[in-house]
Design a protein around this motif. Structure first.
Motif, PDB file in Angstrom:
ATOM      1  N   PRO A  19       0.615  -0.842  -0.172  1.00 50.74           N
ATOM      2  CA  PRO A  19       0.576  -0.065   0.438  1.00 50.74           C
ATOM      3  C   PRO A  19       0.500   0.894   0.094  1.00 50.74           C
ATOM      4  CG  PRO A  19      -1.016  -0.867   2.281  1.00 50.74           C
ATOM      5  CD  PRO A  19       0.294  -1.788   1.538  1.00 50.74           C
ATOM      6  N   LEU A  20       1.126   2.248  -1.153  1.00 51.03           N
ATOM      7  CA  LEU A  20       1.555   3.472  -1.225  1.00 51.03           C
ATOM      8  C   LEU A  20       0.601   4.787  -1.182  1.00 51.03           C
ATOM      9  CD1 LEU A  20       3.771   2.648  -3.579  1.00 51.03           C
ATOM     10  CD2 LEU A  20       4.691   2.358  -1.408  1.00 51.03           C
ATOM     11  N   LYS A  21       1.275   5.737  -0.847  1.00 47.60           N
ATOM     12  CA  LYS A  21       0.309   7.086  -0.897  1.00 47.60           C
ATOM     13  C   LYS A  21      -0.448   7.474  -2.668  1.00 47.60           C
ATOM     14  CE  LYS A  21       1.718  12.158   0.115  1.00 47.60           C
ATOM     15  NZ  LYS A  21       2.279  13.018   0.715  1.00 47.60           N
ATOM     16  N   SER A  22      -1.792   7.325  -2.394  1.00 50.33           N
ATOM     17  CA  SER A  22      -1.591   8.540  -3.485  1.00 50.33           C
ATOM     18  C   SER A  22      -1.499   8.905  -4.327  1.00 50.33           C
ATOM     19  CB  SER A  22      -3.216   9.440  -3.236  1.00 50.33           C
ATOM     20  OG  SER A  22      -4.042   8.807  -3.920  1.00 50.33           O
ATOM     21  N   GLY A  23      -0.862   8.826  -6.065  1.00 49.25           N
ATOM     22  CA  GLY A  23       0.179   9.111  -7.130  1.00 49.25           C
ATOM     23  C   GLY A  23       1.185   8.252  -6.881  1.00 49.25           C
ATOM     24  N   TYR A  24       1.438   6.898  -5.816  1.00 53.46           N
ATOM     25  CA  TYR A  24       2.738   6.389  -6.761  1.00 53.46           C
ATOM     26  C   TYR A  24       1.574   5.298  -6.135  1.00 53.46           C
ATOM     27  CZ  TYR A  24       5.155   9.842  -4.186  1.00 53.46           C
ATOM     28  OH  TYR A  24       5.473  10.992  -4.262  1.00 53.46           O
ATOM     29  N   THR A  25       2.962   4.229  -7.641  1.00 52.20           N
ATOM     30  CA  THR A  25       2.509   2.949  -7.708  1.00 52.20           C
ATOM     31  C   THR A  25       4.103   2.143  -7.870  1.00 52.20           C
ATOM     32  OG1 THR A  25       2.648   3.555 -10.594  1.00 52.20           O
ATOM     33  CG2 THR A  25       0.465   3.295  -9.193  1.00 52.20           C
ATOM     34  N   VAL A  26       3.639   1.226  -7.796  1.00 52.61           N
ATOM     35  CA  VAL A  26       5.010  -0.375  -8.146  1.00 52.61           C
ATOM     36  C   VAL A  26       3.893  -0.811  -9.219  1.00 52.61           C
ATOM     37  CG1 VAL A  26       5.895  -2.322  -7.206  1.00 52.61           C
ATOM     38  CG2 VAL A  26       5.139  -0.645  -5.909  1.00 52.61           C
ATOM     39  N   GLN A  27       4.981  -1.091 -10.457  1.00 52.83           N
ATOM     40  CA  GLN A  27       4.887  -2.025 -11.524  1.00 52.83           C
ATOM     41  C   GLN A  27       6.174  -2.575 -11.959  1.00 52.83           C
ATOM     42  OE1 GLN A  27       3.474   0.468 -14.471  1.00 52.83           O
ATOM     43  NE2 GLN A  27       3.308  -1.620 -15.944  1.00 52.83           N
ATOM     44  N   ASN A  28       6.408  -3.788 -12.081  1.00 55.48           N
ATOM     45  CA  ASN A  28       7.090  -4.465 -13.214  1.00 55.48           C
ATOM     46  C   ASN A  28       8.721  -4.063 -11.435  1.00 55.48           C
ATOM     47  OD1 ASN A  28       6.019  -5.698 -14.313  1.00 55.48           O
ATOM     48  ND2 ASN A  28       6.833  -3.742 -15.771  1.00 55.48           N
ATOM     49  N   GLY A  29       8.822  -3.647 -10.214  1.00 55.33           N
ATOM     50  CA  GLY A  29       9.691  -4.284  -9.401  1.00 55.33           C
ATOM     51  C   GLY A  29      10.434  -2.596  -8.762  1.00 55.33           C
ATOM     52  N   LYS A  30       9.587  -1.642  -9.613  1.00 58.05           N
ATOM     53  CA  LYS A  30      10.268  -0.500  -9.496  1.00 58.05           C
ATOM     54  C   LYS A  30       8.688   0.398  -9.096  1.00 58.05           C
ATOM     55  CE  LYS A  30      13.294  -0.599 -13.340  1.00 58.05           C
ATOM     56  NZ  LYS A  30      14.221  -0.302 -14.236  1.00 58.05           N
ATOM     57  N   VAL A  31       9.137   1.640  -8.442  1.00 57.40           N
ATOM     58  CA  VAL A  31       8.259   2.156  -7.773  1.00 57.40           C
ATOM     59  C   VAL A  31       7.757   3.415  -8.591  1.00 57.40           C
ATOM     60  CG1 VAL A  31       7.902   4.372  -5.581  1.00 57.40           C
ATOM     61  CG2 VAL A  31       8.507   1.734  -5.800  1.00 57.40           C
ATOM     62  N   TYR A  32       6.677   4.527  -8.808  1.00 58.70           N
ATOM     63  CA  TYR A  32       6.886   4.715  -9.612  1.00 58.70           C
ATOM     64  C   TYR A  32       6.302   6.054  -9.450  1.00 58.70           C
ATOM     65  CZ  TYR A  32       8.533   2.809 -13.755  1.00 58.70           C
ATOM     66  OH  TYR A  32       9.433   1.741 -14.493  1.00 58.70           O
ATOM     67  N   LYS A  33       6.230   7.708  -9.651  1.00 59.29           N
ATOM     68  CA  LYS A  33       5.409   9.364  -9.026  1.00 59.29           C
ATOM     69  C   LYS A  33       4.643   9.293 -10.206  1.00 59.29           C
ATOM     70  CE  LYS A  33       5.352  13.005  -6.617  1.00 59.29           C
ATOM     71  NZ  LYS A  33       5.480  14.537  -5.800  1.00 59.29           N
ATOM     72  N   ASP A  34       2.611   9.566  -9.593  1.00 57.09           N
ATOM     73  CA  ASP A  34       2.140  10.506 -10.750  1.00 57.09           C
ATOM     74  C   ASP A  34       1.857  11.606 -11.153  1.00 57.09           C
ATOM     75  OD1 ASP A  34       1.694   7.218 -12.013  1.00 57.09           O
ATOM     76  OD2 ASP A  34      -0.388   7.606 -10.045  1.00 57.09           O
ATOM     77  N   VAL A  35       2.548  12.052 -11.766  1.00 57.83           N
ATOM     78  CA  VAL A  35       3.132  13.817 -12.369  1.00 57.83           C
ATOM     79  C   VAL A  35       2.263  14.289 -13.239  1.00 57.83           C
ATOM     80  CG1 VAL A  35       5.317  14.132 -11.031  1.00 57.83           C
ATOM     81  CG2 VAL A  35       4.786  13.131 -13.410  1.00 57.83           C
ATOM     82  N   THR A  36       1.872  15.650 -13.501  1.00 56.86           N
ATOM     83  CA  THR A  36       1.388  16.886 -14.473  1.00 56.86           C
ATOM     84  C   THR A  36       2.628  16.554 -15.222  1.00 56.86           C
ATOM     85  OG1 THR A  36      -1.028  16.129 -13.994  1.00 56.86           O
ATOM     86  CG2 THR A  36      -0.100  17.399 -15.541  1.00 56.86           C
TER      87      THR A  36
END
Length: 78
Positions: free
Chosen positions: A42-59
């Protein structure tokens, strides 16, 4: 000269680095342990995990050099 063993609290100096399926723990640059991670983390809204990496959603702007507020060429307003 006599030497004796002592224990030093380094808790506030321990850092974790994401390593796909585990969290690697370091103290003063030395790898001291691993914490296995569950299938979903579980991560803070705006962050996701995909293929072992953590991503931050930005505009972001699509065209380089384009500003958030551009001057209106017809009316002359900025």
């Amino acid at each position: 000269m006599a030497l004796q063993s002592a224990r030093i609290d380094v808790t506030d100096r321990v850092i974790g680095k994401w390593n796909g399926r585990s969290l690697d723990l370091y103290a003063e640059g030395e790898l001291i342990g691993h914490v296995p991670l569950p299938e979903t983390v579980p991560l803070k809204s705006g962050y996701t995990v995909q293929n072992g990496k953590v991503y931050k959603d930005v505009t972001a702007t699509v065209e380089p050099g384009q500003k958030y507020v551009d001057c209106d060429g017809e009316a002359g307003w900025c």
